[in-house]
Design a protein around this motif. Structure first.
Motif, PDB file in Angstrom:
ATOM      1  N   ARG A  23      24.767   1.305 -22.879  1.00 26.17           N
ATOM      2  CA  ARG A  23      25.783   0.311 -22.512  1.00 26.17           C
ATOM      3  C   ARG A  23      25.587  -0.978 -23.286  1.00 26.17           C
ATOM      4  NH1 ARG A  23      24.533   2.344 -17.286  1.00 26.17           N
ATOM      5  NH2 ARG A  23      23.184   0.545 -16.904  1.00 26.17           N
ATOM      6  N   GLU A  24      24.344  -1.390 -23.441  1.00 28.89           N
ATOM      7  CA  GLU A  24      24.071  -2.622 -24.183  1.00 28.89           C
ATOM      8  C   GLU A  24      24.514  -2.499 -25.637  1.00 28.89           C
ATOM      9  OE1 GLU A  24      20.237  -5.270 -25.724  1.00 28.89           O
ATOM     10  OE2 GLU A  24      19.955  -3.497 -24.464  1.00 28.89           O
ATOM     11  N   VAL A  25      24.193  -1.386 -26.267  1.00 29.16           N
ATOM     12  CA  VAL A  25      24.545  -1.202 -27.677  1.00 29.16           C
ATOM     13  C   VAL A  25      26.051  -1.102 -27.843  1.00 29.16           C
ATOM     14  CG1 VAL A  25      24.363   0.403 -29.607  1.00 29.16           C
ATOM     15  CG2 VAL A  25      22.334  -0.186 -28.290  1.00 29.16           C
ATOM     16  N   ARG A  26      26.716  -0.413 -26.923  1.00 21.56           N
ATOM     17  CA  ARG A  26      28.169  -0.283 -27.036  1.00 21.56           C
ATOM     18  C   ARG A  26      28.856  -1.640 -26.953  1.00 21.56           C
ATOM     19  NH1 ARG A  26      28.880   2.737 -22.907  1.00 21.56           N
ATOM     20  NH2 ARG A  26      28.360   4.676 -23.991  1.00 21.56           N
ATOM     21  N   ALA A  27      28.436  -2.462 -26.002  1.00 18.47           N
ATOM     22  CA  ALA A  27      29.022  -3.800 -25.885  1.00 18.47           C
ATOM     23  C   ALA A  27      28.630  -4.694 -27.055  1.00 18.47           C
ATOM     24  CB  ALA A  27      28.588  -4.431 -24.564  1.00 18.47           C
ATOM     25  N   ALA A  28      27.387  -4.596 -27.525  1.00 15.15           N
ATOM     26  CA  ALA A  28      26.934  -5.454 -28.616  1.00 15.15           C
ATOM     27  C   ALA A  28      27.623  -5.108 -29.925  1.00 15.15           C
ATOM     28  CB  ALA A  28      25.421  -5.334 -28.769  1.00 15.15           C
ATOM     29  N   VAL A  29      27.807  -3.830 -30.217  1.00 14.16           N
ATOM     30  CA  VAL A  29      28.465  -3.438 -31.470  1.00 14.16           C
ATOM     31  C   VAL A  29      29.924  -3.888 -31.460  1.00 14.16           C
ATOM     32  CG1 VAL A  29      29.217  -1.458 -32.837  1.00 14.16           C
ATOM     33  CG2 VAL A  29      26.892  -1.539 -31.949  1.00 14.16           C
ATOM     34  N   ALA A  30      30.590  -3.756 -30.303  1.00 12.08           N
ATOM     35  CA  ALA A  30      31.974  -4.234 -30.224  1.00 12.08           C
ATOM     36  C   ALA A  30      32.056  -5.736 -30.446  1.00 12.08           C
ATOM     37  CB  ALA A  30      32.567  -3.860 -28.867  1.00 12.08           C
ATOM     38  N   ALA A  31      31.125  -6.498 -29.839  1.00 18.15           N
ATOM     39  CA  ALA A  31      31.120  -7.945 -30.051  1.00 18.15           C
ATOM     40  C   ALA A  31      30.765  -8.288 -31.497  1.00 18.15           C
ATOM     41  CB  ALA A  31      30.124  -8.596 -29.093  1.00 18.15           C
ATOM     42  N   TYR A  32      29.853  -7.535 -32.087  1.00 16.55           N
ATOM     43  CA  TYR A  32      29.471  -7.780 -33.474  1.00 16.55           C
ATOM     44  C   TYR A  32      30.649  -7.552 -34.418  1.00 16.55           C
ATOM     45  CZ  TYR A  32      27.186  -6.995 -37.972  1.00 16.55           C
ATOM     46  OH  TYR A  32      26.825  -7.037 -39.290  1.00 16.55           O
ATOM     47  N   LEU A  33      31.405  -6.496 -34.201  1.00 14.59           N
ATOM     48  CA  LEU A  33      32.562  -6.239 -35.051  1.00 14.59           C
ATOM     49  C   LEU A  33      33.619  -7.326 -34.896  1.00 14.59           C
ATOM     50  CD1 LEU A  33      32.921  -2.380 -34.553  1.00 14.59           C
ATOM     51  CD2 LEU A  33      31.993  -3.582 -36.524  1.00 14.59           C
ATOM     52  N   ASP A  34      33.793  -7.819 -33.686  1.00 14.74           N
ATOM     53  CA  ASP A  34      34.745  -8.912 -33.491  1.00 14.74           C
ATOM     54  C   ASP A  34      34.295 -10.183 -34.217  1.00 14.74           C
ATOM     55  OD1 ASP A  34      36.587  -7.510 -31.993  1.00 14.74           O
ATOM     56  OD2 ASP A  34      35.615  -7.976 -30.087  1.00 14.74           O
ATOM     57  N   LEU A  35      32.985 -10.470 -34.161  1.00 16.55           N
ATOM     58  CA  LEU A  35      32.474 -11.648 -34.870  1.00 16.55           C
ATOM     59  C   LEU A  35      32.655 -11.519 -36.381  1.00 16.55           C
ATOM     60  CD1 LEU A  35      29.156 -12.359 -32.904  1.00 16.55           C
ATOM     61  CD2 LEU A  35      31.240 -13.734 -32.890  1.00 16.55           C
ATOM     62  N   VAL A  36      32.365 -10.339 -36.899  1.00 17.85           N
ATOM     63  CA  VAL A  36      32.541 -10.136 -38.342  1.00 17.85           C
ATOM     64  C   VAL A  36      34.016 -10.282 -38.718  1.00 17.85           C
ATOM     65  CG1 VAL A  36      32.305  -8.468 -40.215  1.00 17.85           C
ATOM     66  CG2 VAL A  36      30.503  -8.677 -38.511  1.00 17.85           C
ATOM     67  N   ARG A  37      34.884  -9.736 -37.904  1.00 17.50           N
ATOM     68  CA  ARG A  37      36.325  -9.840 -38.215  1.00 17.50           C
ATOM     69  C   ARG A  37      36.793 -11.292 -38.186  1.00 17.50           C
ATOM     70  NH1 ARG A  37      40.709  -9.890 -34.916  1.00 17.50           N
ATOM     71  NH2 ARG A  37      39.378  -9.446 -33.110  1.00 17.50           N
ATOM     72  N   ILE A  38      36.306 -12.068 -37.222  1.00 14.55           N
ATOM     73  CA  ILE A  38      36.696 -13.476 -37.144  1.00 14.55           C
ATOM     74  C   ILE A  38      36.195 -14.243 -38.361  1.00 14.55           C
ATOM     75  CG2 ILE A  38      36.316 -15.603 -35.834  1.00 14.55           C
ATOM     76  CD1 ILE A  38      36.282 -13.892 -33.304  1.00 14.55           C
TER      77      ILE A  38
ATOM     78  N   LEU B  12      37.569  -3.049 -38.758  1.00 20.50           N
ATOM     79  CA  LEU B  12      36.719  -3.629 -37.729  1.00 20.50           C
ATOM     80  C   LEU B  12      37.465  -3.820 -36.422  1.00 20.50           C
ATOM     81  CD1 LEU B  12      34.841  -6.300 -39.873  1.00 20.50           C
ATOM     82  CD2 LEU B  12      33.986  -4.087 -39.129  1.00 20.50           C
ATOM     83  N   ARG B  13      38.726  -4.204 -36.506  1.00 18.28           N
ATOM     84  CA  ARG B  13      39.491  -4.410 -35.277  1.00 18.28           C
ATOM     85  C   ARG B  13      39.718  -3.096 -34.544  1.00 18.28           C
ATOM     86  NH1 ARG B  13      45.179  -7.067 -36.116  1.00 18.28           N
ATOM     87  NH2 ARG B  13      45.430  -5.104 -37.265  1.00 18.28           N
ATOM     88  N   SER B  14      40.075  -2.041 -35.254  1.00 18.11           N
ATOM     89  CA  SER B  14      40.326  -0.756 -34.607  1.00 18.11           C
ATOM     90  C   SER B  14      39.047  -0.191 -33.982  1.00 18.11           C
ATOM     91  CB  SER B  14      40.902   0.229 -35.626  1.00 18.11           C
ATOM     92  OG  SER B  14      39.987   0.449 -36.691  1.00 18.11           O
ATOM     93  N   LYS B  15      37.924  -0.332 -34.692  1.00 14.44           N
ATOM     94  CA  LYS B  15      36.672   0.180 -34.136  1.00 14.44           C
ATOM     95  C   LYS B  15      36.239  -0.620 -32.916  1.00 14.44           C
ATOM     96  CE  LYS B  15      34.776   3.070 -35.251  1.00 14.44           C
ATOM     97  NZ  LYS B  15      34.780   4.451 -34.753  1.00 14.44           N
ATOM     98  N   ALA B  16      36.428  -1.938 -32.938  1.00  9.93           N
ATOM     99  CA  ALA B  16      36.074  -2.750 -31.775  1.00  9.93           C
ATOM    100  C   ALA B  16      36.936  -2.399 -30.569  1.00  9.93           C
ATOM    101  CB  ALA B  16      36.208  -4.234 -32.108  1.00  9.93           C
ATOM    102  N   VAL B  17      38.224  -2.162 -30.794  1.00 10.00           N
ATOM    103  CA  VAL B  17      39.111  -1.769 -29.691  1.00 10.00           C
ATOM    104  C   VAL B  17      38.684  -0.427 -29.116  1.00 10.00           C
ATOM    105  CG1 VAL B  17      41.476  -1.095 -29.143  1.00 10.00           C
ATOM    106  CG2 VAL B  17      41.056  -3.142 -30.501  1.00 10.00           C
ATOM    107  N   HIS B  18      38.323   0.497 -29.979  1.00 11.09           N
ATOM    108  CA  HIS B  18      37.874   1.811 -29.515  1.00 11.09           C
ATOM    109  C   HIS B  18      36.599   1.697 -28.675  1.00 11.09           C
ATOM    110  CE1 HIS B  18      36.777   6.043 -29.491  1.00 11.09           C
ATOM    111  NE2 HIS B  18      35.609   5.717 -30.019  1.00 11.09           N
ATOM    112  N   LEU B  19      35.648   0.895 -29.111  1.00  6.68           N
ATOM    113  CA  LEU B  19      34.397   0.749 -28.362  1.00  6.68           C
ATOM    114  C   LEU B  19      34.623   0.070 -27.020  1.00  6.68           C
ATOM    115  CD1 LEU B  19      31.934  -0.299 -31.211  1.00  6.68           C
ATOM    116  CD2 LEU B  19      32.057   1.895 -30.034  1.00  6.68           C
ATOM    117  N   ARG B  20      35.508  -0.912 -26.985  1.00  6.82           N
ATOM    118  CA  ARG B  20      35.782  -1.581 -25.712  1.00  6.82           C
ATOM    119  C   ARG B  20      36.499  -0.640 -24.749  1.00  6.82           C
ATOM    120  NH1 ARG B  20      34.370  -6.758 -25.976  1.00  6.82           N
ATOM    121  NH2 ARG B  20      34.269  -7.786 -28.015  1.00  6.82           N
ATOM    122  N   ALA B  21      37.390   0.193 -25.266  1.00  4.79           N
ATOM    123  CA  ALA B  21      38.055   1.169 -24.397  1.00  4.79           C
ATOM    124  C   ALA B  21      37.054   2.188 -23.845  1.00  4.79           C
ATOM    125  CB  ALA B  21      39.168   1.872 -25.165  1.00  4.79           C
ATOM    126  N   ALA B  22      36.120   2.630 -24.688  1.00  5.65           N
ATOM    127  CA  ALA B  22      35.088   3.557 -24.222  1.00  5.65           C
ATOM    128  C   ALA B  22      34.191   2.906 -23.179  1.00  5.65           C
ATOM    129  CB  ALA B  22      34.254   4.050 -25.405  1.00  5.65           C
TER     130      ALA B  22
END
Length: 304
Positions: A156-171, A248-258
């Motif tokens: 759970r930690e890695v799933r949330a962290a990777v999604a946040a990391y992808l959002d930061l990189v995209r921003i 990055l946006r599509s992968k972050a959305v997928h991880l947050r949905a999961a």
């Protein structure tokens, strides 16, 4: 003995046992719902013998024998190799923990049976080996419960962290930062084990003169989590010409949905588990009311 007296003597004991089981299940589920998401070190691991100890050497030998007999894939599942790799622990140390808990549980069962026999309690002859076997299996499996619980928390930690990391990189990319700089800046901006692992992998790749996805590939090989593998593929596609913002946006959305689906599943499971103690207590109450009545009815002699 009068059946009514026997029923009145046994029914409260059964009711109390069922009520105690319900309270135990309730307390256990409340404790699990209040556990922190962060992974904590197992204190039993600190008490394990060092690698030069003969217990560790015996455990490593058992792991090698199991891998030779069962094959690599089956032995990895039995020895929890992937789960232990996620936690960064040595499989031989976990095998040593299993062995120690098995011996402790079997010894406790033996002492209890011997004490009851010395006290004059008449016990079956097969009770001692059966108790040793059962308690040994329970002690063996008890070593795996903290591992499974901490692995689930780390996923759970890695799933949330990777999604946040992808959002930061995209921003950062939208703000005009280069991709290499955005990857390192986003990794250094976060906290926790997952961000630290990503930052270390990127630093390793830079120190060896390799692209960032090479460090992420090494991280995915060392820590067998699908999120790190997907991160490596996403960063690799962005480095090789794909649109990084869209990827990055599509992968972050997928991880947050999961993650949202997993949270809903765990919530529904916890709700169902919370209803189990109430059902046990209700069944015990019904048994307490109906069993004496049935005993009285069965004790009444019907005229021929």
């Amino acid at each position: 003995m009068n059946p009514l007296v026997g029923a009145l003597a046994v029914a409260p004991a059964l009711c109390g046992a069922a009520f105690g089981a319900g309270i135990y299940l309730l307390g256990r589920n409340i404790r699990r719902t209040r556990e922190a998401v962060a992974v904590r070190d197992d204190p039993s691991e600190d008490r394990l013998p060092p690698r030069s100890h003969r217990v560790y050497r015996l455990a490593a030998g058992l792991d090698s024998v199991m891998e030779h007999v069962l094959g690599r894939s089956r032995s990895r599942r039995l020895l929890l190799t992937d789960e232990l790799a996620i936690l960064g622990r040595d499989p031989a140390l976990h095998t040593a923990t299993r062995m120690l808990r098995l011996l402790v549980a079997s010894t406790a069962a033996t002492v209890l049976v011997v004490a009851l026999t010395a006290a004059g309690v008449d016990l079956p002859g097969l009770l001692l080996p059966a108790a040793c076997l059962l308690c040994g299996i329970l002690g063996f499996l008890s070593a795996d419960l903290p591992v499974h619980r901490r692995v689930a928390a780390r996923r759970r930690e890695v799933r949330a962290a990777v999604a946040a990391y992808l959002d930061l990189v995209r921003i950062l990319l939208v703000g005009g930062a280069p991709l290499y700089s955005a990857l390192r800046t986003a990794a250094n901006a976060g906290e926790g084990w997952a961000f630290g692992a990503i930052s270390s992998s990127l630093d390793w790749a830079r120190s060896h003169g390799l692209p960032p996805d090479a460090g992420l590939a090494l991280l995915a090989a060392q820590v067998p989590l699908a999120e790190f593998t997907d991160l490596r593929l996403t960063v690799g596609s962005a480095l090789r010409g794909a649109s990084p913002v869209i990827a990055l946006r599509s992968k972050a959305v997928h991880l947050r949905a999961a993650e949202a689906a997993q949270v809903r599943l765990e919530t529904s499971t916890a709700d169902a588990a919370m209803e189990l103690p109430a059902a046990v207590v209700a069944l015990a109450f019904v048994a307490f009311l109906t069993y004496p009545l049935l005993a009285v009815l069965m004790s009444v002699d019907t005229p021929l």
